[in-house]
Design a protein around this motif. Structure first.
Motif, PDB file in Angstrom:
ATOM      1  N   GLN A 153       0.817  -1.206   0.000  1.00 38.70           N
ATOM      2  CA  GLN A 153       0.000   0.000   0.000  1.00 38.70           C
ATOM      3  C   GLN A 153       0.853   1.259   0.000  1.00 38.70           C
ATOM      4  N   SER A 154       1.937   1.230   0.755  1.00 34.84           N
ATOM      5  CA  SER A 154       2.822   2.400   0.799  1.00 34.84           C
ATOM      6  C   SER A 154       3.465   2.652  -0.556  1.00 34.84           C
ATOM      7  N   THR A 208       0.851   4.017  -2.910  1.00 33.56           N
ATOM      8  CA  THR A 208       0.437   5.366  -2.516  1.00 33.56           C
ATOM      9  C   THR A 208       1.473   6.409  -2.912  1.00 33.56           C
ATOM     10  N   LEU A 268       0.658   9.219  -5.717  1.00 34.24           N
ATOM     11  CA  LEU A 268       0.681  10.636  -5.340  1.00 34.24           C
ATOM     12  C   LEU A 268       1.690  11.421  -6.179  1.00 34.24           C
ATOM     13  N   LEU A 310      -7.032   6.720  -2.863  1.00 32.40           N
ATOM     14  CA  LEU A 310      -5.992   6.478  -1.848  1.00 32.40           C
ATOM     15  C   LEU A 310      -6.535   6.740  -0.444  1.00 32.40           C
ATOM     16  N   TYR A 344      -5.992   1.460  -3.062  1.00 29.12           N
ATOM     17  CA  TYR A 344      -4.727   1.779  -3.722  1.00 29.12           C
ATOM     18  C   TYR A 344      -4.546   1.012  -5.027  1.00 29.12           C
ATOM     19  N   SER A 370      -6.241   3.095  -7.543  1.00 28.77           N
ATOM     20  CA  SER A 370      -5.446   4.282  -7.874  1.00 28.77           C
ATOM     21  C   SER A 370      -4.353   3.944  -8.874  1.00 28.77           C
TER      22      SER A 370
END
Length: 640
Positions: A33-34, A37, A41, A74, A79, A82
């Motif tokens: 997920q990190s 993300t 972004l 997000l 995610y 996204s």
């Protein structure tokens, strides 16, 4: 590797997606997920900068919806969705580039085939290969088999066969004999040929085509700008619908789900692709559309106006009869033609070349000209040998000569009057027949939505009405000067108005019409520069083909725009009720993008009523035009 370099963001998105998949496979959900993300972004920030640049340029795009969709997914933990949105955006750029390349393939082919070198012959020296820019008018060039003709010139060899498809769209080889004009960009056949250059590379036909095509490719059509404006209400609608869905359901995921399917790339991609495809199709057919906006105007043409000589007619009048005035002592029929042709050799008008051809076909040599003055649309005054010769219209020759007499003409005939040393010497009776495909072209235009047709000419009413009746044209205005043509076009009520012409005197009215079409195969440069569309071969049916391409292109462009909008609105409605999860919505939107872009590429294909089957195989050379002679039912026509 080449693909990765061309589309680095797509490659990066796929790589990040693969990494996220591996991390999820080994149970590292937080790390996955990190990773997703941070990358999403970063892309959102990049798109936000692009959005702000567009706003400063006065364009409102769909980047706002894309950025909001990435951020909202997000925030609700979607995610994977996204990443799919990011892939959709970066993949959309790749699809646009692919579609742009597909649509402009014919245009790029023109640039890639531009001649770069030439084989120049110099007396006493071996043949040398020089850059095409060094070729000058009068140079003798050698062209080997399958080589491109580097500059416009005149064939010196006995005969040759040439592929002119890149200029005219005609796939069959064209045969030329000694003395014929060869156009740069055509491809030599299987024999070595020699030619004498008549233009530099910069002034040759192929360079003109390339310049016009580059101008067309760089333009943006009104419908493309209209598509840009659709983005404003669409963005407002999407945000309101997403907000209402969130408010009613009390579920923030609904907001994200609606925005995921509210990023219609086709809104800004499909229309430009369709117009580029239409421009490319036109170029392949020998029709250069200078501005993409002209394609939309062609689709809306309701009135078609035609010049006569060299446009509706073949533009090469033939001599039918000779009248020698009894007062012209010592001048025979042959002498009359010789004097007229000697004066006309100083003119570039199509009638002048016909008179010169008539003299040469009779084996008459032209007299030297010490001075000459051409009077626009009227005629020529020249000193030939030791005699002053006046050639032209009745209104021009009559006041300048004594004993003038108008000719008694039949329908379809025209008169060229000749005065020698202040006395009327006689009349050359000529005829310029209607083009073979003129009737079929007019019928095709009516099928394509043209409601009214008109003939504007400097010729006499009798001749104009005869040609109009043969062609099936409903309105006639004869005895026109260039200013009269401009006023007539401005006064027409059924807009838009398309004007078709080929001569110098057509340049003002071509510029004044809503759409100006120049028959530019051998026509005047002024006409080609003033027109919105230039037909690069001497085929009247291409006028109907241009209208057909315009109608087909605008239909495809609008269909693509509305297809993208309606499919997206349908998906948004379903997402508002919770029927489309974020991940599924992102995947569906990708399919919508692909479908509308592929639909836009249909503009490369044939329209339902393509006029390409109406061709004129027997083409003729068309020179710059001076209006044809005016006359009345009771008198001769005069020469414009």
């Amino acid at each position: 590797m080449t693909t990765i370099l061309r589309f680095p963001l797509v490659a990066a998105t796929l790589l990040v997606g693969a990494c996220v998949g591996v991390l999820l496979g080994v149970g590292q959900v937080p790390a996955a997920q990190s990773t997703a993300t941070i990358y999403a972004l970063a892309v959102a920030a990049y798109r936000a900068v692009s959005m702000l640049r567009d706003l400063f340029r006065g364009r409102w795009g769909i980047d706002l919806l894309a950025v909001m969709a990435i951020v909202s997914t997000l925030l609700v933990g979607e995610y994977i969705a996204s990443l799919i949105i990011v892939l959709m955006l970066t993949g959309g750029d790749a699809l646009e580039e692919f579609a742009h390349g597909r649509a402009t393939r014919e245009l790029k082919a023109l640039l890639e085939r531009a001649p770069r070198t030439a084989h120049r012959e110099t007396p006493g020296k071996p043949v040398e290969e020089v850059p095409v820019g060094m070729v000058r008018s009068g140079d003798t060039l050698l062209v080997k088999p399958s080589e491109i003709i580097p500059v416009d010139g005149r064939l010196l060899s006995a005969a040759g066969a040439f592929d002119e498809s890149s200029l005219t769209g005609e796939s069959l080889p064209v045969e030329h004999v000694r003395g014929d004009t060869l156009l740069s960009g055509s491809v030599n056949g299987e024999e070595v040929i020699r030619l004498v250059a008549s233009n530099t590379a910069a002034d040759s036909q192929y360079s003109r085509i390339v310049a016009l095509v580059q101008e067309a490719a760089a333009s943006r059509a009104p419908t493309v700008r209209l598509a840009d404006r659709y983005a404003v209400p669409f963005t407002v609608f999407a945000i309101l619908l997403a907000g209402i869905a969130w408010f009613i359901s009390h579920d923030p995921e609904r907001f994200a789900q609606v925005l995921v399917v509210a990023t219609p790339c086709p809104l800004l991609i499909a229309a430009p692709v369709a117009f580029l495809a239409g421009t490319s199709r036109a170029a392949h057919s020998g029709i250069i559309v200078k501005n993409a906006g002209t394609l939309e105007q062609l689709a809306r043409v309701r009135t078609a106006v035609f010049d006569k000589t060299g446009t509706l007619t073949q533009g090469r009048p033939t001599l039918q009869d000779i009248y020698v005035s009894p007062a012209a002592s010592g001048i025979s029929a042959a002498g009359l033609i010789q004097l007229a042709a000697s004066a006309e050799q100083s003119s570039s008008h199509v009638l002048a070349s016909s008179v010169v051809d008539a003299a040469r076909s009779r084996g008459l040599s032209l007299l030297p000209v010490s001075s000459a003055n051409e009077h626009a649309t009227q005629g020529v005054t020249a000193v030939c040998g030791n005699r002053t010769v006046v050639v032209g219209k009745a209104s021009f020759v009559g006041p300048a000569t004594s004993g003038f007499k108008r000719a008694d003409l039949a329908s379809g005939q025209l008169a060229i009057y000749v005065g020698v040393d202040g006395a009327f010497a006689g009349t050359l009776i000529m005829s310029d027949p209607l083009r073979k495909n003129a009737v079929a072209t007019l019928e095709q235009l009516r099928r394509l939505g043209v409601q009214e047709t008109m003939l504007l000419t400097g010729d006499t009413p009798s001749t104009a009405e005869h040609i109009a009746e043969e062609a099936g044209i409903t309105r006639v205005l004869a005895d026109c000067l260039p200013a009269d043509k401009v006023a007539a076009v401005a006064g027409l009520n059924k807009r838009l108005v398309m004007m078709v012409g080929d001569g110098v005197n057509d340049a003002p009215v071509l510029a004044a019409a809503d759409v100006g079409i120049a028959m530019g195969a051998k026509g005047a440069t002024a006409a080609s520069e003033s027109a919105d569309v230039v037909i690069m071969l001497d085929d009247l049916s291409k006028v109907a083909a241009a209208v057909d391409i315009g109608r087909h292109t605008i239909h495809i462009a609008r269909t693509s725009i509305w297809t993208g909008i309606l499919l997206s609105v349908g998906l948004m409605a379903m997402a508002a009720f919770g029927f489309v999860p974020a991940v599924a919505g992102a995947l569906l939107q990708e399919l919508v993008d692909l479908a509308t872009i592929l639909n836009a590429l249909r503009a490369l294909g044939q329209g339902r009523q393509s006029s390409s089957r109406h061709t004129e195989r027997d083409t003729v050379s068309v020179g710059p035009e001076r209006s044809l002679p005016p006359a009345s039912l009771h008198g001769p026509k005069t020469k414009p």
